[in-house]
Design a protein around this motif. Structure first.
Motif, PDB file in Angstrom:
ATOM      1  N   PHE A  41       0.795  -1.227   0.000  1.00 12.16           N
ATOM      2  CA  PHE A  41       0.000   0.000   0.000  1.00 12.16           C
ATOM      3  C   PHE A  41       0.827   1.277   0.000  1.00 12.16           C
ATOM      4  O   PHE A  41       0.604   2.184  -0.804  1.00 12.16           O
ATOM      5  CB  PHE A  41      -0.952  -0.001   1.193  1.00 12.16           C
ATOM      6  N   ALA A  42       1.768   1.401   0.921  1.00 15.25           N
ATOM      7  CA  ALA A  42       2.505   2.665   1.063  1.00 15.25           C
ATOM      8  C   ALA A  42       3.989   2.401   1.238  1.00 15.25           C
ATOM      9  O   ALA A  42       4.641   2.948   2.121  1.00 15.25           O
ATOM     10  CB  ALA A  42       1.961   3.478   2.232  1.00 15.25           C
ATOM     11  N   ASN A  43       4.537   1.540   0.378  1.00 18.76           N
ATOM     12  CA  ASN A  43       5.961   1.229   0.475  1.00 18.76           C
ATOM     13  C   ASN A  43       6.808   2.342  -0.142  1.00 18.76           C
ATOM     14  O   ASN A  43       6.278   3.369  -0.574  1.00 18.76           O
ATOM     15  CB  ASN A  43       6.259  -0.131  -0.175  1.00 18.76           C
ATOM     16  N   LYS A 276       8.779  -5.386  10.121  1.00 13.77           N
ATOM     17  CA  LYS A 276       7.954  -4.179  10.014  1.00 13.77           C
ATOM     18  C   LYS A 276       8.755  -3.007   9.480  1.00 13.77           C
ATOM     19  O   LYS A 276       9.896  -2.762   9.881  1.00 13.77           O
ATOM     20  CB  LYS A 276       7.363  -3.834  11.381  1.00 13.77           C
ATOM     21  N   GLY A 277       8.132  -2.271   8.561  1.00 16.80           N
ATOM     22  CA  GLY A 277       8.715  -1.049   8.043  1.00 16.80           C
ATOM     23  C   GLY A 277       7.749   0.113   8.194  1.00 16.80           C
ATOM     24  O   GLY A 277       6.539  -0.082   8.374  1.00 16.80           O
ATOM     25  N   TYR A 278       8.280   1.336   8.144  1.00 19.28           N
ATOM     26  CA  TYR A 278       7.486   2.552   8.284  1.00 19.28           C
ATOM     27  C   TYR A 278       7.583   3.395   7.013  1.00 19.28           C
ATOM     28  O   TYR A 278       8.607   3.360   6.309  1.00 19.28           O
ATOM     29  CB  TYR A 278       8.010   3.411   9.438  1.00 19.28           C
ATOM     30  N   SER A 279       6.542   4.150   6.745  1.00 15.87           N
ATOM     31  CA  SER A 279       6.644   5.191   5.730  1.00 15.87           C
ATOM     32  C   SER A 279       5.886   6.421   6.186  1.00 15.87           C
ATOM     33  O   SER A 279       4.946   6.324   6.980  1.00 15.87           O
ATOM     34  CB  SER A 279       6.112   4.720   4.373  1.00 15.87           C
ATOM     35  N   VAL A 280       6.319   7.564   5.682  1.00 17.70           N
ATOM     36  CA  VAL A 280       5.647   8.842   5.940  1.00 17.70           C
ATOM     37  C   VAL A 280       5.420   9.502   4.587  1.00 17.70           C
ATOM     38  O   VAL A 280       6.351   9.638   3.784  1.00 17.70           O
ATOM     39  CB  VAL A 280       6.490   9.761   6.845  1.00 17.70           C
ATOM     40  N   THR A 281       4.182   9.899   4.317  1.00 10.38           N
ATOM     41  CA  THR A 281       3.828  10.528   3.047  1.00 10.38           C
ATOM     42  C   THR A 281       3.348  11.943   3.313  1.00 10.38           C
ATOM     43  O   THR A 281       2.534  12.183   4.209  1.00 10.38           O
ATOM     44  CB  THR A 281       2.722   9.727   2.338  1.00 10.38           C
ATOM     45  N   ASP A 283       2.058  15.782   1.406  1.00  9.56           N
ATOM     46  CA  ASP A 283       1.591  16.481   0.213  1.00  9.56           C
ATOM     47  C   ASP A 283       2.512  17.665  -0.053  1.00  9.56           C
ATOM     48  O   ASP A 283       2.849  18.421   0.855  1.00  9.56           O
ATOM     49  CB  ASP A 283       0.154  16.963   0.409  1.00  9.56           C
ATOM     50  N   LEU A 284       2.891  17.839  -1.310  1.00 11.14           N
ATOM     51  CA  LEU A 284       3.912  18.832  -1.634  1.00 11.14           C
ATOM     52  C   LEU A 284       3.364  20.238  -1.833  1.00 11.14           C
ATOM     53  O   LEU A 284       4.086  21.216  -1.691  1.00 11.14           O
ATOM     54  CB  LEU A 284       4.666  18.403  -2.899  1.00 11.14           C
ATOM     55  N   ALA A 346       8.963  17.556   5.893  1.00 11.33           N
ATOM     56  CA  ALA A 346       8.376  16.584   6.816  1.00 11.33           C
ATOM     57  C   ALA A 346       7.472  17.292   7.833  1.00 11.33           C
ATOM     58  O   ALA A 346       7.681  17.234   9.023  1.00 11.33           O
ATOM     59  CB  ALA A 346       9.468  15.794   7.526  1.00 11.33           C
ATOM     60  N   ARG A 347       6.463  17.977   7.316  1.00 15.04           N
ATOM     61  CA  ARG A 347       5.570  18.741   8.185  1.00 15.04           C
ATOM     62  C   ARG A 347       4.687  17.793   8.990  1.00 15.04           C
ATOM     63  O   ARG A 347       3.974  16.975   8.425  1.00 15.04           O
ATOM     64  CB  ARG A 347       4.714  19.678   7.333  1.00 15.04           C
ATOM     65  N   LEU A 348       4.719  17.943  10.293  1.00 19.29           N
ATOM     66  CA  LEU A 348       3.997  17.000  11.143  1.00 19.29           C
ATOM     67  C   LEU A 348       2.473  17.019  10.960  1.00 19.29           C
ATOM     68  O   LEU A 348       1.856  15.968  10.984  1.00 19.29           O
ATOM     69  CB  LEU A 348       4.351  17.252  12.609  1.00 19.29           C
ATOM     70  N   PRO A 349       1.814  18.156  10.783  1.00 19.66           N
ATOM     71  CA  PRO A 349       0.348  18.131  10.742  1.00 19.66           C
ATOM     72  C   PRO A 349      -0.226  17.272   9.613  1.00 19.66           C
ATOM     73  O   PRO A 349      -1.260  16.636   9.785  1.00 19.66           O
ATOM     74  CB  PRO A 349      -0.023  19.607  10.559  1.00 19.66           C
ATOM     75  N   ASP A 350       0.386  17.301   8.426  1.00 18.00           N
ATOM     76  CA  ASP A 350      -0.219  16.595   7.296  1.00 18.00           C
ATOM     77  C   ASP A 350       0.585  15.377   6.861  1.00 18.00           C
ATOM     78  O   ASP A 350       0.352  14.816   5.801  1.00 18.00           O
ATOM     79  CB  ASP A 350      -0.403  17.542   6.102  1.00 18.00           C
ATOM     80  N   ALA A 351       1.537  14.933   7.669  1.00 15.68           N
ATOM     81  CA  ALA A 351       2.319  13.747   7.345  1.00 15.68           C
ATOM     82  C   ALA A 351       1.531  12.499   7.734  1.00 15.68           C
ATOM     83  O   ALA A 351       1.054  12.378   8.861  1.00 15.68           O
ATOM     84  CB  ALA A 351       3.657  13.775   8.082  1.00 15.68           C
ATOM     85  N   ARG A 352       1.383  11.573   6.776  1.00 19.06           N
ATOM     86  CA  ARG A 352       0.619  10.349   7.011  1.00 19.06           C
ATOM     87  C   ARG A 352       1.588   9.193   7.263  1.00 19.06           C
ATOM     88  O   ARG A 352       2.391   8.850   6.394  1.00 19.06           O
ATOM     89  CB  ARG A 352      -0.287  10.054   5.824  1.00 19.06           C
ATOM     90  N   VAL A 353       1.488   8.609   8.448  1.00 14.40           N
ATOM     91  CA  VAL A 353       2.391   7.529   8.852  1.00 14.40           C
ATOM     92  C   VAL A 353       1.718   6.181   8.599  1.00 14.40           C
ATOM     93  O   VAL A 353       0.524   6.016   8.861  1.00 14.40           O
ATOM     94  CB  VAL A 353       2.770   7.661  10.342  1.00 14.40           C
TER      95      VAL A 353
END
Length: 420
Positions: A41-43, A276-281, A283-284, A346-353
């Motif tokens: 999904f979010a690799n 387990k791995g993590y990702s952060v997405t 919006d630009l 890497a803005r915290l408010p809109d970063a999706r983990v």
């Protein structure tokens, strides 16, 4: 034949499409409500044949010891009362030798190059657009030690036929101008450029291939959990699911970390363990400081890829069983890696983990092919971090095998038998 593919991630969906192209009647079963909603999904989004080295390598055990106790360590091990975890870890450590590492590089490079070729052919056949970027992947380094290691890797990969070149800091900026501030700050001193590698949105790719597969006659049974395989003699006769039994002539198992438990009652012991791995997405919003070329950071052990108006950073490895809990400290470490390279993104408010479980083998290679003594059961699992990279090549191998054709590479490289 009437074939059932178990799993609708990127590996399962591509396998189903390739089988349908050969004229088989294909059904895909998955517990999720759509394609690629778990590990795919979010690799990190990289299709990295040249950079698909196994994790088991000389020096890794010592590095792991130095990371013990660090909440933000790229590799973290949580000991459990689970024999599978300990046996996998011991098998992994035994493969942290120069000889095993070199063999793993050769194996993954061979399958990876086939897979990239198949991906390009499939993309052209179906007219796919999944925000693919075809300018290669840039692996960057900050320290002298990492830079020397990358120079050595570039030379060895070139000797194996890979299209790789060592680049200095100025060349890194020429390849990816958004790196200029990081180079000026001393965060990037050089790296290697994998010229033939790509990146893209694996979830979007899988959804598009699933749609094409449905048009080709593939049936998808989403929201259906696979409970067990029914057998008679040395053959699988059907699948017991949460929605009732499903008959079949042949089964292909592409369930990732779920493959191990499903196959154990059949006497098949898969050396696959969830990592387990993590990702952060983020919006630009039209930002011009985000990279277009996909990056791998050697020191921070993260990858960065852009998909249209989104940027994703992914990394971390955690041996903690099937736990998908988000650890805030590890999520922050992934965000920080992005902020070090591209301050402000890497803005915290809109970063999706997001977290996902990679189906890892001890030697870092996929398990593809027969599952003796079961004559009508084929494996396609254990791809680890390289499921997106290896999906199309793996699908080609399975389609050849099931259709009675000769695969384009030595199946001994990827068979389950190599672990015995």
């Amino acid at each position: 034949m009437k074939i059932v593919v178990l799993g609708a991630g990127v590996v399962g969906v591509t396998t189903a499409y390739y089988l349908a192209e050969r004229g088989h009647e294909v059904t895909v079963i998955d517990r999720a409500e759509g394609p690629a909603l778990e590990t795919s999904f979010a690799n990190g989004g990289q299709v990295s044949a040249s950079g698909s080295a196994p994790w088991a390598a000389p020096g890794v055990p010592w590095q792991g010891l130095k990371w013990l106790g660090r909440a933000d360590a790229p590799l973290r091990w949580k000991p459990r009362l689970d024999p599978a975890q300990w046996s996998w870890l011991m098998a992994f450590l035994r493969r942290c030798t120069a000889e095993a590492y070199d063999a793993g590089v050769t194996r993954n490079l061979t399958l990876g190059r086939l897979s990239v070729t198949e991906l390009r052919l499939l993309r052209a056949r179906l007219g796919l657009d999944y925000h693919q970027q075809t300018k290669g992947i840039l692996k960057i380094a900050k320290s002298d030690a990492d830079l020397a290691d990358l120079r050595d890797k570039a030379a060895k990969l070139t000797a194996k036929g890979a299209q790789v070149r060592f680049v200095d800091a100025a060349e890194c900026v020429a390849i990816e101008p958004a790196l200029e501030p990081a180079v000026a700050a001393g965060e990037v001193r050089g790296g290697i450029h994998f010229l033939d590698d790509e990146s893209g949105d694996a979830h979007l790719f899988t959804a598009q291939v699933a749609a094409a597969a449905e048009e080709a006659g593939v049936t998808f049974r989403y929201g259906t959990a696979v409970e067990a395989l029914e057998t008679a003699g040395k053959a699988v006769t059907g699948i017991r699911t949460s929605s009732g039994p499903v008959a079949c002539d042949h089964v292909v198992v592409c369930l990732g970390v779920g493959s191990r438990a499903l196959l154990r009652p059949l006497g098949i012991r898969l050396p696959v363990y969830p990592v387990k791995g993590y990702s952060v997405t983020v919006d630009l919003d039209g930002s011009n400081i985000a990279p277009a070329v996909s990056l791998t950071d050697e020191e921070r052990r993260v990858v960065v890829s852009r998909f249209g108006t989104q940027l994703r950073v992914a990394g971390m490895a955690e041996l903690a069983g099937n736990d998908l809990t988000i650890d805030p400290a590890r999520a922050r470490a992934v965000r920080q890696a992005l902020d070090d390279l591209f301050p402000g993104l890497a803005r915290l408010p809109d970063a999706r983990v997001w977290t996902g479980l990679r189906p890892m083998t001890p030697d870092g290679g996929a398990i593809i092919g027969a599952a003796p003594p079961w004559a009508n059961l084929t494996l396609n699992t254990g791809h680890g971090t390289y499921g997106w990279t290896m999906a199309c090549g793996s699908a080609r191998l399975v389609a050849d095998l099931v259709s009675g054709e000769t695969p384009p590479l030595d199946m001994g490289l990827v068979s389950l038998a190599r672990f015995r």
